[in-house]
Design an enzyme around this catalytic site. Structure first.
Site, PDB file in Angstrom:
ATOM      1  N   LEU A  44      -1.733  -0.192  -6.225  1.00 54.37           N
ATOM      2  CA  LEU A  44      -2.788  -0.930  -5.543  1.00 54.37           C
ATOM      3  C   LEU A  44      -3.195  -0.272  -4.245  1.00 54.37           C
ATOM      4  CD1 LEU A  44      -1.430  -4.570  -6.018  1.00 54.37           C
ATOM      5  CD2 LEU A  44      -3.254  -3.451  -7.312  1.00 54.37           C
ATOM      6  N   GLY A  45      -2.291   0.470  -3.635  1.00 56.43           N
ATOM      7  CA  GLY A  45      -2.588   1.122  -2.359  1.00 56.43           C
ATOM      8  C   GLY A  45      -1.300   1.531  -1.687  1.00 56.43           C
ATOM      9  N   GLY A  54       0.666   1.365   2.273  1.00 54.33           N
ATOM     10  CA  GLY A  54       0.690   0.940   3.657  1.00 54.33           C
ATOM     11  C   GLY A  54       1.611   1.832   4.475  1.00 54.33           C
ATOM     12  N   GLY A  55       1.847   1.408   5.720  1.00 53.63           N
ATOM     13  CA  GLY A  55       2.687   2.208   6.597  1.00 53.63           C
ATOM     14  C   GLY A  55       4.121   2.292   6.148  1.00 53.63           C
ATOM     15  N   VAL A 102       2.250   0.047  -2.765  1.00 57.52           N
ATOM     16  CA  VAL A 102       2.273  -1.284  -3.353  1.00 57.52           C
ATOM     17  C   VAL A 102       1.751  -1.169  -4.783  1.00 57.52           C
ATOM     18  CG1 VAL A 102       1.452  -3.662  -3.199  1.00 57.52           C
ATOM     19  CG2 VAL A 102       1.884  -2.352  -1.107  1.00 57.52           C
ATOM     20  N   ASP A 161       1.817  -7.983  14.003  1.00 62.55           N
ATOM     21  CA  ASP A 161       0.990  -6.968  13.338  1.00 62.55           C
ATOM     22  C   ASP A 161      -0.161  -7.627  12.574  1.00 62.55           C
ATOM     23  OD1 ASP A 161       0.253  -4.372  12.785  1.00 62.55           O
ATOM     24  OD2 ASP A 161       1.549  -4.164  11.041  1.00 62.55           O
TER      25      ASP A 161
END
Length: 817
Positions: free
Chosen positions: A507-508, A510-511, A515, A626
């Protein structure tokens, strides 16, 4: 190398090539297409309009061959965003300013050509004879946009297929998911930038044409009246294009099975004839039969399950989806292996060295996640597979390239020990039947070694055990007596749910790592956050996120489904959010139009409710630390849900702030007192929320560049417009016709109050929510936000009344991350 599909076009009869002509039926002005209307190309070959696949309840806009039955679609506009049957009424494909747009029945944007910076008063869309839909100015032949540059699964004569080396863009064919679902499937065909075609299953390449499109033969051919081709490979681009006689209907198709087919339409038999298949055998398509299955080109049953596995349940018109275990593995000592000979081994093995096949088996047996192994006597390599097995193929008897693989099964699959392959039994007997003298000597040596080495190993063992306990038992004294109520998942179950972390499920990123989308056995969709070993989130952050989210229950907070901490992996399983994150909408030129003011205002209120719960209403006071648009997820109803609690902190009792030596978060959303001094509080989250409000309203990122030498970010730009009395200029262009000005002005006012530099001047979330909801409340005038020079000092009181103005005198120039 096999003959490419291009050579096959020479089989077509020799006639003169007829040049393509422009279409006369267009979409322009007040002329649009609805469910019951279409336009055709001048030669009557292609038609553009709405269509609904036979077994689907969704509608799509596409281009198809007009006189071929059943319908043969060559291009689809909204393959990712179909229109449900319930929303098809009043749907239109029309020109809007300089864009060709598709609207559903509620006039929401579904798809757009997304043309920008076009200085034209009017445009039109024309369907040409070659099946190309072209958007251009009324008096211009230069395309603003054309469908052949955005192909789906079909390559048509006259179009380019290649790679632009300057813009780093390329045409990509992507298969349909099923014959009745045009959404992107597993397979794709592209140009790698070096004039070579490549076929992919996700990230796994399974066919390559070779350099120059495999055109060594093509370059020796002379042009004919029936067929001509062009190959270009220079510093600007590389592409292949071909033309063919008008009387012959030809196409290239990447089908749902992963094969590229060069086809021609046979009018007498009313069918598409395959001229060339690439790759020629179906089993050469990577993972064609799915997990835990064997592909056999020489069998009438192309795909079959491994022993101990059964086929996944199929719906209507679905393909072989692979196999699942009849009995789950439980990492028991009695689990055994079944042998398969003369096989093409599965993809993506983990290789190590072993002195014998018995040692290789032992390595796999001791690894609870190991599902199969293979041993090479010639190289001494031991290959093991973790999770699902893909791409197994049964080779023919005359093929000498086959290998032997052993697949792990539960003890119940071996009701009689004699059924276990004799190869395993004999191998083990050989390993335990040395001579008595050698055994005695070895026993004595091992005893001495054990006594001498025992003390030295004890310390190391304790260290290892403590490390494993920290990894596998992340929930300990911080949990209540009843536990956290969140399910623990094994690594094996997550591998099966995510198709072994396939790129198609990604799905992508992140830091803290990628995911993946997953599907649990009971059908629940999940999002798996796989924490990278190189990420900054260690065991403490992981443990923190599990404990915090498990104890928080609110409709505007993402729900934690479960977690996994096994074999060095740390993963969190969340409810799946089909609309991804907020930033993918408000910062996208096309998708932002799907968010009218009503939806944006609801999202602002939803985020405010979530933060209000964290700060005041939950049994734990949580500071998120965050809050940003990428950490706000949207469900199918566009309800916002705050996610990613890895950096969140609890504060004790009525405490409102705390301090840290390690500043972590995202610049652009980070309050100045936290970024520079490490002091965080509930007012830090308020600051981040203020930034989000301005981003949602403007459609601009907080660190966007503005054409003003004194303004370097969104906060300064908003403040400038506020002082000039032009604050409505901040509003996203797509909202001007539909927004409620008084609500927008109230939200901007609240956003500016939230981003004041001194945290004492910022309202609390209860006050923020009240100001957003109560239209009768008179709001205080905001002062200069953070990162802007100030001239006054804020009152030192611990709280600021809503009616009291407040200002500060600090200058910050904090750079974003």
């Amino acid at each position: 190398m096999e003959i490419t599909f291009f050579v096959s076009l020479l089989l077509i009869s020799l006639l003169n090539t007829t040049p393509f002509s422009y279409g006369v039926e267009t979409i322009c002005g007040n002329k649009y297409i609805t469910q019951n209307t279409t336009i055709s190309s001048p030669n009557g070959r292609f038609e553009l309009g709405y269509f609904k696949p036979a077994l689907s309840s969704n509608y799509y806009v596409g281009i198809w061959y007009k006189n071929i039955s059943p319908i043969t679609v060559a291009w689809v506009a909204n393959r990712v965003t179909p229109i449900p049957s319930a929303a098809i009424h009043s749907s239109k494909l029309r020109i809007l300013e300089v864009d060709l747009v598709l609207l559903d029945g509620a006039q929401n944007l579904v798809w757009s050509t997304n043309v920008t910076a076009a200085k034209l008063s009017s445009v039109l869309a024309t369907l040409r004879d070659d099946g190309n839909l072209v958007l251009s100015g009324v008096n211009s032949k230069t395309p603003l946009w054309q469908s052949v540059e955005h192909p789906t699964d079909t390559f048509l004569p006259g179009s380019k297929f290649g790679y632009n080396k300057r813009t780093k863009t390329k045409q990509v064919l992507t298969s349909w998911k099923t014959p009745d679902d045009p959404s992107p499937g597993l397979y794709s065909l592209d140009n790698d930038g070096n004039a070579a075609f490549q076929l992919w299953n996700g990230t796994d390449e399974y066919w390559n044409s070779g350099p120059k499109f495999g055109s060594g033969i093509l370059r020796t051919l002379k042009p004919s009246p029936a067929f001509n081709f062009t190959i270009v490979d220079n510093e600007n681009e590389s592409y292949f294009s071909y033309s063919i006689i008008e009387s012959v209907i030809s196409r290239g198709l990447l089908d749902v099975n992963g094969q590229y087919k060069c086809q021609t339409w046979l009018e007498p038999t009313k069918e598409w004839a395959d001229i060339i298949l690439v790759p020629p055998q179906q089993c050469d398509v990577y993972a064609y039969c799915g997990p835990f299955s064997i592909c056999n080109d020489n069998s009438s049953l192309l795909c079959a399950c491994l022993y101990g596995f059964s086929e996944k349940q199929r719906g209507l018109n679905q393909f072989f989806q692979g196999c699942v275990r009849k009995t789950r593995l439980r990492c028991e000592e009695m689990e055994r292996f079944r042998m398969y000979t003369n096989m093409r081994l599965a993809g993506h093995p983990h290789n190590t060295t072993a002195g014998s096949e018995a040692e290789c088996e032992s390595i796999c047996q001791k690894n609870c996640s190991c599902t199969a192994y293979a041993y090479s006597n010639s190289s001494g390599y031991c290959s093991i597979w973790v999770g699902q097995l893909f791409n197994l193929k049964q080779l023919g008897k005359d093929d000498s390239n086959g290998s032997t693989i052993y697949v792990r099964l539960a003890p119940s699959e071996f009701p009689n020990i004699k059924d276990i392959n004799s190869h395993h039994l004999s191998g083990k007997l050989k390993a335990i039947m040395p001579s008595i003298s050698v055994a005695a000597a070895a026993l004595i040596a091992c005893t001495i070694f054990y006594i001498c080495f025992k003390r030295m190993m004890r310390t190391s063992l304790k260290t290892t055990e403590h490390a494993m306990e920290a990894m596998d038992q992340v929930i300990d004294e911080d949990t209540d007596e009843k536990g956290i109520g969140v399910q623990f998942f094994t690594l094996q179950s997550i591998l099966e749910a995510t198709n072994n972390f396939s790129n198609a499920n990604k799905l992508g990123k992140g830091g803290f790592g990628p995911v993946y989308k997953g599907m649990l056995p009971e059908g629940q969709e999940i999002a798996v956050k796989r924490l990278s070993s190189q990420s900054g989130q260690g065991i403490n952050e992981f443990k923190n996120e599990v404990i915090l989210i498990a104890k928080l229950q609110h409709r505007n907070l993402v729900k934690l489904v479960g977690y996994c901490s096994q074999l060095g992996e740390k993963m969190l399983l969340y409810e799946y959010m089909p609309n991804r994150s907020l930033d993918t909408f408000i910062f996208d030129q096309t998708r932002r139009r799907l968010l009218d003011w009503s939806k944006r205002f609801d999202i602002i209120l939803g985020i405010a409710r979530g933060l209000l719960y964290l700060h005041q209403d939950s049994r734990l006071r949580i500071i998120h630390r965050d809050i940003k648009t990428s950490n706000v997820l949207l469900d199918e109803e566009m309800t916002p849900k705050i996610s990613d609690f890895g950096l969140a902190r609890m504060v004790i009792g009525n405490a409102l702030e705390a301090n840290t030596k390690k500043v972590v978060g995202t610049y652009g959303y980070m309050s100045p007192e936290y970024a520079l001094g490490g002091l965080f509080s509930i007012k830090s989250d308020v600051f981040s929320f203020g930034v989000i409000i301005l981003e949602i309203i403007s459609g601009k990122k907080s660190r966007a560049f503005f054409q003003n030498q004194e303004i370097t970010n969104l906060l300064g730009y908003a403040w400038k417009l506020w002082n000039e009395g032009n604050v409505m200029d901040l509003v996203d262009d797509s909202l001007h016709k539909c927004c409620k000005e008084h609500e927008v002005l109230r939200c901007i006012n609240v956003g500016l109050l939230c981003i004041e530099e001194d945290p004492k001047c910022r309202p609390t979330m209860p006050n923020v929510f009240l100001m957003l909801m109560d239209e009768s409340m008179i709001l205080p005038r905001p002062n200069k936000p953070a990162f802007v020079t100030r001239t006054q000092t804020c009152d030192d009181s611990s709280s600021v009344p809503l009616h009291k103005p407040c200002s500060n005198q600090l200058t910050f120039s904090l750079e974003g991350r």
